[in-house]
Write an enzyme that holds these catalytic residues in place. Structure first.
Site, PDB file in Angstrom:
ATOM      1  N   GLY A   1     125.785  97.644  85.988  1.00  0.00           N
ATOM      2  CA  GLY A   1     124.535  99.148  86.618  1.00  0.00           C
ATOM      3  C   GLY A   1     124.528  99.519  87.382  1.00  0.00           C
ATOM      4  O   GLY A   1     125.784  99.443  88.064  1.00  0.00           O
ATOM      5  N   ASN A   2     123.889 100.339  87.304  1.00  0.00           N
ATOM      6  CA  ASN A   2     123.459 100.784  89.397  1.00  0.00           C
ATOM      7  C   ASN A   2     121.672 100.563  89.605  1.00  0.00           C
ATOM      8  O   ASN A   2     120.773 100.479  89.049  1.00  0.00           O
ATOM      9  CB  ASN A   2     123.752 102.152  88.950  1.00  0.00           C
ATOM     10  CG  ASN A   2     123.839 103.177  88.129  1.00  0.00           C
ATOM     11  OD1 ASN A   2     122.383 103.591  88.330  1.00  0.00           O
ATOM     12  ND2 ASN A   2     123.970 103.811  87.243  1.00  0.00           N
ATOM     13  N   ARG A   3     121.759 101.798  90.986  1.00  0.00           N
ATOM     14  CA  ARG A   3     120.115 101.972  91.387  1.00  0.00           C
ATOM     15  C   ARG A   3     119.140 102.695  90.423  1.00  0.00           C
ATOM     16  O   ARG A   3     118.098 102.769  91.032  1.00  0.00           O
ATOM     17  CB  ARG A   3     120.308 101.359  92.613  1.00  0.00           C
ATOM     18  CG  ARG A   3     121.077  99.984  93.619  1.00  0.00           C
ATOM     19  CD  ARG A   3     121.058 100.507  95.013  1.00  0.00           C
ATOM     20  NE  ARG A   3     119.983 101.548  96.247  1.00  0.00           N
ATOM     21  CZ  ARG A   3     120.243 101.817  96.530  1.00  0.00           C
ATOM     22  NH1 ARG A   3     121.156 102.267  97.363  1.00  0.00           N
ATOM     23  NH2 ARG A   3     118.979 102.359  97.077  1.00  0.00           N
ATOM     24  N   SER A   4     119.888 103.349  90.279  1.00  0.00           N
ATOM     25  CA  SER A   4     118.931 104.605  89.501  1.00  0.00           C
ATOM     26  C   SER A   4     117.760 104.018  88.822  1.00  0.00           C
ATOM     27  O   SER A   4     117.790 102.767  87.765  1.00  0.00           O
ATOM     28  CB  SER A   4     119.742 105.441  89.196  1.00  0.00           C
ATOM     29  OG  SER A   4     118.531 106.944  88.218  1.00  0.00           O
TER      30      SER A   4
ATOM     31  N   ALA B   1     122.827 108.503  86.760  1.00  0.00           N
ATOM     32  CA  ALA B   1     123.269 107.805  87.471  1.00  0.00           C
ATOM     33  C   ALA B   1     123.903 107.253  86.856  1.00  0.00           C
ATOM     34  O   ALA B   1     123.964 106.340  85.803  1.00  0.00           O
ATOM     35  CB  ALA B   1     123.471 106.957  88.460  1.00  0.00           C
TER      36      ALA B   1
END
Ligand code: PMT
Length: 398
Positions: A208-211, A275
């Site tokens: 995943g990512n930090r969005s 994102a």
């Protein structure tokens, strides 16, 4: 957009009046002139002093108060209102309004006003579900009133049911939506993506990512407040759903692509603030991967995820975001050309007060024609409005 608006806030006799004090306070804090009108039964629960203290305005409790600014001609209050909000609204006030009864200041004001009226019912679930109450609400809806459904949960009378006053943020969101109905995006259909995607590795892990979704949600809310019909396609976020916005929840890039494809069938603008993963695991393990079985090193094979913004084209404005860590303008321009976008919004995601998770952002907006607007650090909501200023301009030029 709420600044300098006049909200006539009708308070009726429900235990939820204590929550209305919070509503009055929050509206006042953002620059709204809140004119509180209390019914006789509301005053059995709290005194006018509570509302006077949070709004800095005198509270209207009777049609016959000779020292009130609005007492001589009660329609003056109806005329002054940009919107009338009744929260909490009892079954009794709903019945009176549905039948045109005007026997006190609040009912007379509603009957006399040309401003939109919002009703937030709060009562025992049996009273709310009673056919008569439902018919009365139906009548009011048919006359153009906006009804904010009460929420489900513990009721003051004991037990659980649908009858609790809707959350204050939901009421404020609805007020913004109703006040913005004739805004510069009225009638336009806008699709916004927000948050990060999650690409599963096994049933418990993902890439995943930090969005956080804050930027995309701000765009969706701002578009709603300017009159647009908004579909918000949200990845992994922990934010409350904005009222008046259709929210579609997805997890992976592929699911986001499918949701965007469906949503853009009839659309004026697509704004992709999400994102989205560029790569996804080639395969997903059916069972949890066990370290005992894998050993000291685990290699993940990744393949390209769909590039939604590149693949989805059509006769609508296409706006992308560029999350960059270096050469912001150069990379954003490349992306703008490669994906043939109308506009790209670039942000430096290494700055502590910009990009992921925070409430502020510092962006540069670059248009297809090369026009570049470097904005100072501001709230994500203000960034959203600056982007939508450009959107409204571009829609006007079409
Ligand atoms: O959500 P927040 O915490 O508020 O953070 C906001 C944000 C930093 C996520 C937001 O401001 C932002 O920059 N969003 C875009 C993030 C991104 O994926 O950028 P990108 O440069 O990798 O992609 C460029 C554009 O293509 C983006 O509009 C993206 O949505 C889109 N894209 C990317 C990959 C992919 N597979 N499909 C896409 O459509």
């Amino acid at each position: 957009m709420l600044v300098n608006k006049t909200v006539v806030l009708g308070i009726t006799g429900s235990i939820a009046v204590y929550k209305a004090a919070d509503l009055a306070s929050k509206l006042t804090q953002v620059g709204v002139r809140v004119e509180v009108v209390m019914t006789e039964s509301a005053m059995q629960f709290v005194t006018p002093l509570t509302f006077r203290s949070v709004t800095n305005q005198s509270v209207i409790t009777s049609m016959w108060e000779m020292d009130s600014e609005f007492s001589i001609e009660h329609v003056a209050l109806a005329d002054a209102a940009d919107i009338v909000v009744i929260a909490p609204a009892t079954a009794n006030i709903i019945a009176k309004l549905a039948n045109g009864i005007a026997d006190d200041m609040l009912t007379s004001t509603v009957l006399a006003t040309r401003a939109p009226v919002v009703i937030a019912p709060a009562m025992h679930s049996n009273m709310f579900q009673n056919t008569i109450t439902q018919e009365n609400l139906g009548k009011l809806k048919a006359r153009g009133f906006t009804i904010i459904e009460p929420s489900y949960g513990y009721l003051a009378s004991g037990g659980k049911g649908q009858g609790r006053l809707a959350e204050i943020e939901k009421i404020i969101g609805t007020i913004k939506q109703v006040l913005g109905r004739d805004g510069d995006l009225a009638g336009k259909r806008v699709v916004v993506t927000a948050g990060g995607t999650r690409e599963p590795i096994d049933p418990v892990r993902y890439v995943g990512n930090r969005s956080s979704g804050k930027m995309g949600y701000a765009v969706a809310e701002a578009a709603r407040d300017r009159g647009a019909n908004v579909v918000l396609i949200a990845g992994s976020v922990a934010l409350p759903e904005p009222p008046g916005v259709e929210v579609v929840h997805i997890q992976t890039a592929l699911q986001m692509k499918e949701a965007v494809t469906r949503a853009v069938a009839q659309v004026d603008v697509l704004i992709m603030a999400a994102a989205v993963a560029d790569y996804q695991p080639k395969s997903r393990a059916v069972q949890k991967i066990k370290k005992e079985a894998v050993g000291p090193e685990l290699t993940l094979e990744m393949v390209r995820a769909p590039d939604i913004l590149s693949e989805i084209r059509g006769n609508f404005l296409r706006i992308g975001f560029a999350a960059e860590t270096e050469n912001l303008i150069g990379h954003a321009r490349e992306e703008l050309v490669k994906k043939q976008l109308d506009l790209i919004v670039t942000n430096d995601v290494t700055a502590p007060d910009s990009g992921f998770e925070v409430d502020t952002n510092q962006v540069t907006i670059i248009s297809r024609g090369g026009k570049m607007d470097s904005l100072p650090l501001m709230s994500k909501r203000d960034v959203a409005d600056r982007i939508l200023d450009r959107v409204a301009e571009m829609l006007g030029e079409r």
